[in-house]
Design an enzyme around this catalytic site. Structure first.
Site, PDB file in Angstrom:
ATOM      1  N   GLU A 173      36.221  17.093  66.986  1.00 39.76           N
ATOM      2  CA  GLU A 173      36.095  18.057  68.079  1.00 39.76           C
ATOM      3  C   GLU A 173      37.173  17.834  69.138  1.00 39.76           C
ATOM      4  O   GLU A 173      37.434  16.714  69.563  1.00 39.76           O
ATOM      5  CB  GLU A 173      34.706  17.930  68.720  1.00 39.76           C
ATOM      6  CG  GLU A 173      34.435  18.962  69.799  1.00 39.76           C
ATOM      7  CD  GLU A 173      33.061  18.809  70.432  1.00 39.76           C
ATOM      8  OE1 GLU A 173      32.582  19.784  71.040  1.00 39.76           O
ATOM      9  OE2 GLU A 173      32.467  17.715  70.325  1.00 39.76           O
ATOM     10  N   LYS A 199      31.369  27.463  69.492  1.00 35.12           N
ATOM     11  CA  LYS A 199      30.213  26.583  69.660  1.00 35.12           C
ATOM     12  C   LYS A 199      29.073  27.302  70.359  1.00 35.12           C
ATOM     13  O   LYS A 199      29.245  27.885  71.435  1.00 35.12           O
ATOM     14  CB  LYS A 199      30.640  25.345  70.447  1.00 35.12           C
ATOM     15  CG  LYS A 199      29.585  24.252  70.552  1.00 35.12           C
ATOM     16  CD  LYS A 199      30.199  23.025  71.212  1.00 35.12           C
ATOM     17  CE  LYS A 199      29.231  21.858  71.299  1.00 35.12           C
ATOM     18  NZ  LYS A 199      29.878  20.655  71.877  1.00 35.12           N
ATOM     19  N   CYS A 249      29.491  19.764  67.008  1.00 32.84           N
ATOM     20  CA  CYS A 249      28.844  18.691  67.771  1.00 32.84           C
ATOM     21  C   CYS A 249      27.400  18.971  68.144  1.00 32.84           C
ATOM     22  O   CYS A 249      26.517  18.780  67.323  1.00 32.84           O
ATOM     23  CB  CYS A 249      29.679  18.355  69.002  1.00 32.84           C
ATOM     24  SG  CYS A 249      29.326  16.708  69.679  1.00 32.84           S
TER      25      CYS A 249
END
Length: 290
Positions: free
Chosen positions: A40, A112, A149
């Site tokens: 990331e 995300k 994540c």
């Protein structure tokens, strides 16, 4: 499918860090990797440790970054999963994974969806939640279920990707410890992180790949000491079997071969998707059931 995991430290600045990443991608290509997965926000430090408007400048080169990594994918003849700071408009930014095809074209992107807000992980200050949904990205090596994540803690995200035909789940990640935490607490955190993602592999009959950074990054604001990123990048197979796991400190370029035919067989043996009681799952769309 030969998948490469690139785990490394922030190398003091963007230029040095990109050079390190490109060196490791080249190694992966020389080992015949077809798919290369990066961690990331791999170009820079993990800047979300503090709330600082100056860090928005890191997204100003988003279009140049896309062009650069497109060329890297093409030169190395790999499908490349990147993780970039996207400037969509003034005051509107995303934490975005752009996936490049072997010829350098953009196969797709994922913004995300789940954005954390915790000490040293102040991502809500920087990132607008994604609006592209949970859509697998079609590539020459298969349908990639790319998540990022904090998304890795949510079984719903993994399930939707699986239901839409993803053949592999991929999680670019930046997560670590605070040095002041006890060793027992650190181990509990790491075990939970590994365990929840291993569960996604088992529940969905899909391989899972997580790529995390390593090294200590200081909190420049001085509020906290900083984060020691715990590495441990891994690949689990469709039954949750461990195919590879890195340690918590070394920079690595690891190529892992995944038997995709076995993934199909696992779903035949354990038909979880067949037996889902979807007629009773409406409550999952509620925040809480009082």
């Amino acid at each position: 499918m030969k998948v490469a995991l690139i785990q490394h430290k922030f190398q003091q600045n963007k230029k040095n860090t990109i050079e390190k990443t490109c060196e490791l991608i080249k190694q992966a290509s020389m080992q015949n990797a077809e798919l290369v997965c990066l961690q990331e926000l791999h170009q820079t430090q993990y800047f979300c440790q503090s709330e600082n408007v100056d860090f928005f400048d890191l997204a100003n080169e988003y279009e140049k970054d896309i062009e650069f990594w497109s060329n890297v994918a093409r030169k190395n003849n790999v499908v490349l999963v990147s993780s970039l700071f996207e400037k969509r408009s003034a005051g509107l930014y995303h934490n975005t994974s752009v996936v490049f095809e072997k010829d350098g074209s953009i196969a797709g992107k994922y913004r995300k969806m789940h954005i954390p807000d915790d000490p040293c992980f102040y991502e809500k200050f920087y990132f607008t939640p994604g609006d592209l949904g949970f859509e697998p990205i079609h590539t020459s090596v298969g349908k990639l279920g790319v998540l990022i994540c904090w998304d890795q803690w949510y079984p719903e995200a993994a399930r939707i990707m699986a239901l839409k035909g993803a053949q592999i789940l991929i999680y670019p990640t930046a997560i670590g410890w605070f040095d002041k935490d006890s060793e027992d607490e650190k181990q509990r955190q790491l075990d939970a992180w590994i365990g929840v993602q291993r569960g996604h592999a088992i529940a969905n009959g899909l391989p899972v790949v997580a790529i995390n950074r390593v090294g200590f990054e200081k909190d420049e604001s001085g509020v906290e000491e900083g984060i020691r990123f715990w590495g441990n990048s891994f690949v689990f197979g469709a039954q949750g079997e461990k195919l590879f796991m890195a340690n918590s400190s070394d920079e690595i370029c690891q190529v892992v071969e995944i038997d995709m035919k076995r993934c199909e067989n696992v779903r035949r043996w354990w038909p979880f998707l067949r037996d889902r009681r979807i007629d009773y799952f409406n409550d999952l769309s509620k925040r809480f059931i009082d």
